[in-house]
Design an enzyme around this catalytic site. Structure first.
Site, PDB file in Angstrom:
ATOM      1  N   SER A 175       0.821  -1.213   0.000  1.00  0.00           N
ATOM      2  CA  SER A 175       0.000   0.000   0.000  1.00  0.00           C
ATOM      3  C   SER A 175       0.855   1.263   0.000  1.00  0.00           C
ATOM      4  CB  SER A 175      -0.957  -0.034   1.190  1.00  0.00           C
ATOM      5  OG  SER A 175      -1.887   1.009   1.128  1.00  0.00           O
ATOM      6  N   ASP A 333      -3.523   6.455  -3.130  1.00  0.00           N
ATOM      7  CA  ASP A 333      -2.233   5.934  -2.685  1.00  0.00           C
ATOM      8  C   ASP A 333      -1.742   4.891  -3.687  1.00  0.00           C
ATOM      9  OD1 ASP A 333      -4.003   3.888  -2.023  1.00  0.00           O
ATOM     10  OD2 ASP A 333      -3.017   3.413  -0.134  1.00  0.00           O
TER      11      ASP A 333
END
Length: 623
Positions: A175, A333
């Protein structure tokens, strides 16, 4: 076999001839070198042995990764405590064995495997390679594998599980973590991330399957020639965009909207998917930030690849928006499951919304649209919104007035996802869920946060408000006037020493002597304490926490007499102690500066008195 990325054919040829002087460590080194077939990671261990770096060897070889709030996550490189070919093969073997025990039709249902764009050449463990090795292990046991042919957003894996009826899924991603990290996120057949008891039982299964099953497990190219491998990309993307269209309720308005949007994908996977989502909603495509549009595992234009950090990491996006005269900046992100939003403001330059503020807007918007389609008040009884317990209580304030249900879960979207599944099975509808760390799910396309769909929904909300001569920020204040101002602060301190974190929380639990929590914070009485690590909750008649006990984590919440809720929590993915404070004011109170000052007083006391940053050598967040 195909290219094994530096596999050494004679596994005993490079075993170190010198001893570390510690038998247990020698055993771990020999075990690693006898199993690892990746030349780069073998060389890393050999070099550490030759250099005599015993502490580093112990860190890498004498412990294993555990499932945190986002699966397995660690630095890339050699060692049982890191992400690499061997640990991914071991994890997949354990997962595979576990799934065979749970699903009689596992081989035909198969698993979904996705990956992001992480991993530099020198690490020897890019996300794509690790995804192929995950697939190779499954294929070696004749399991059908739905392996994406290209990088995808993380939410595409749970969405594919739902669409294809797979038994489970694996996403290779870390992530928004630093560039050195990677991860292994596991999803169950319901599309939600695994939680207890599956996480502990899969770890046990991994421990039972440590030795690589066969040489085919190392053959990353095996997937190219297997008839059991399919590529779900086109089907899943088409189904996703088609279902996303059901969230679009103002397409004509969107087509004529004069607002301009800038989007940054933070060097990750989001660009092309957000472009498609905007097209699905009838918008012109957002303007991409050119320096951050294409995948870059080095994240070369940002200090940290995390849009949650705010204005400092959004600098390129904001400058581009000013040049293009764009009013809204959207930033996903690197794996596109989170969304940051900023809006141009006449009075303060740019307003970067916190996760809690954006949730107030999205929660209002989702219920506003739902109510338009369901005018019968009786329908509201089956509607739910969810949030993690460290997130704003604004949805609770909505529910109190509007009549729908609100529930909170432990931190981590896996808890939200699994609760969504339970509620849906009983005929309820979850129309919005969020976590304060800019993770949102609009609707119920899959039980996971999704930055791609959220970006399109935010754009439509902004277009609608623009047609009413309102900005996002103005509407946020309208919401607070109706439901009460919810002023929050969220930040963290960095601590790389786990014993120090243990010591800090032990001290809080024994603040006034054995088993006695603090009685005041910032001059205000503490009314209730909830400690989900121990299962204690002073607000309950039996003193037991309603939320599940999580002994392996650290999290304590304080409720103060002035309506402040404050939580201290150890991060499950990074070396951080996070702190969350929120003042939940009654509707009608509008003295915002007084509320902010009151909250700041409590937040400062929480940090200085309970965490003692200087004494414990904690590094404060710098933005």
């Amino acid at each position: 076999m195909g290219d094994n990325n530096g596999v050494n054919g004679d596994l005993n040829a490079n075993l170190p001839c010198q001893s570390t002087g510690e038998p247990q460590l020698d055993k771990a080194v020999r075990q690693w070198l006898s199993w690892d077939q990746n030349g780069q990671t073998r060389a890393q261990v050999q070099a550490l042995v030759v250099a005599g770096h015993l502490d580093e060897l112990k860190t890498r070889l004498c412990s294993r990764m555990s499932f945190g709030t986002a699966g397995l996550r660690a630095p890339m490189g050699a060692g049982f405590s890191r992400i690499n070919d061997l640990t991914v093969i071991q994890s997949t073997q354990g997962l595979c064995a576990y799934l065979f025990r749970h699903f009689p039709d596992f081989t035909s249902r198969g698993v979904v495997v996705g990956f992001d764009t992480r991993g530099q050449e020198e690490s020897g463990c890019s996300s794509q390679r690790l995804a192929k090795l995950t697939a190779a292990v499954m294929l070696s046991r004749d399991v059908h594998v739905h392996l994406f042919s290209s990088f995808v957003p993380t939410p595409y894996v749970p969405y594919a599980i739902k669409t294809l009826g797979a038994a489970a899924g694996v996403m290779i991603t870390a992530s928004h973590n630093r560039k050195e990290d990677n991860g292994y996120k596991v999803y169950w057949c319901n599309g939600a991330q695994i939680c207890s008891p599956h996480d502990k039982e899969i770890l046990q299964s991994i421990e039972e399957q440590l030795e690589p099953w066969s040489s085919s497990c190392w053959d990353a190219e095996l997937v190219e020639n297997s008839s059991l491998r399919t590529d779900p990309l086109l089907k899943v993307n088409s189904c996703y965009m088609e279902e996303l269209a059901s969230l679009c309720l103002h397409r004509d308005l969107n087509r004529s909207c004069p607002l301009k949007f800038v989007h940054s994908s933070f060097h990750g996977v989001g660009n092309e998917f957000v472009q498609q989502a905007f097209k699905t909603f009838g918008f012109a495509p957002p303007i991409p930030v050119p320096e951050q549009k294409d995948p870059d595992p080095y994240f070369s234009s940002v200090r940290v690849p995390n849009p949650e950090e705010g204005e400092s990491v959004l600098a390129l996006s904001l400058r581009l928006a000013e040049r293009e005269n764009a009013q809204i900046v959207l930033a996903t992100d690197p794996d596109a499951d989170r969304l940051a939003v900023a809006e141009r403001s006449d009075r303060c330059g740019w307003k970067v919304f916190s996760g809690n503020e954006l949730a107030a807007l999205l929660g209002w918007w989702m219920f506003f649209n739902w109510k338009e389609a369901h005018p019968d008040p009786a329908d509201t009884r089956k509607v739910f919104m969810l949030a993690t317990t460290v997130s704003s209580k604004i949805l609770q304030a909505f529910a109190r007035i509007e009549g729908f249900h609100f529930e909170e879960t432990l931190p981590g979207f896996k808890w939200i996802g699994n609760r969504m599944h339970e509620l849906t099975k009983t005929g309820n509808s979850v129309i919005f869920a969020f976590e304060e760390s800019i993770g949102f799910l609009c609707g119920s396309m899959m039980p996971e946060k999704d930055g791609v769909s959220s970006a399109a929904v935010v754009a439509e909300m902004a277009a609608y408000l623009f047609s009413k001569n309102l900005t996002l920020d103005q509407q946020l204040h309208n919401i607070y006037q109706i439901y009460g101002y919810h002023i929050s602060q969220t930040s963290y301190v960095v601590c790389h020493d786990p014993p120090t974190i243990q010591k800090i929380f032990y001290r809080i639990r024994n603040y006034h002597g054995d088993g006695s929590y603090p009685k005041m914070c910032g001059g205000y009485n503490i009314l209730h304490v909830r400690d989900v690590t121990t299962g204690y909750d002073s607000s309950q008649p039996d003193l037991r926490s309603v939320l599940p006990v999580t002994k392996s984590s650290q999290m304590i919440t304080f409720v103060l007499e002035n309506s402040v809720v404050a939580t201290l929590r150890k991060s499950g993915t990074e070396p951080k102690i996070k702190y969350y404070t929120e003042l939940c004011a009654s509707p009608g109170r509008s003295d915002v500066s007084c509320l902010e000052a009151e909250l700041q007083k409590v937040t400062s006391a929480l940090l200085e008195e309970f965490l003692e940053p200087e004494k414990n050598n904690l590094v404060r967040r710098s933005v």
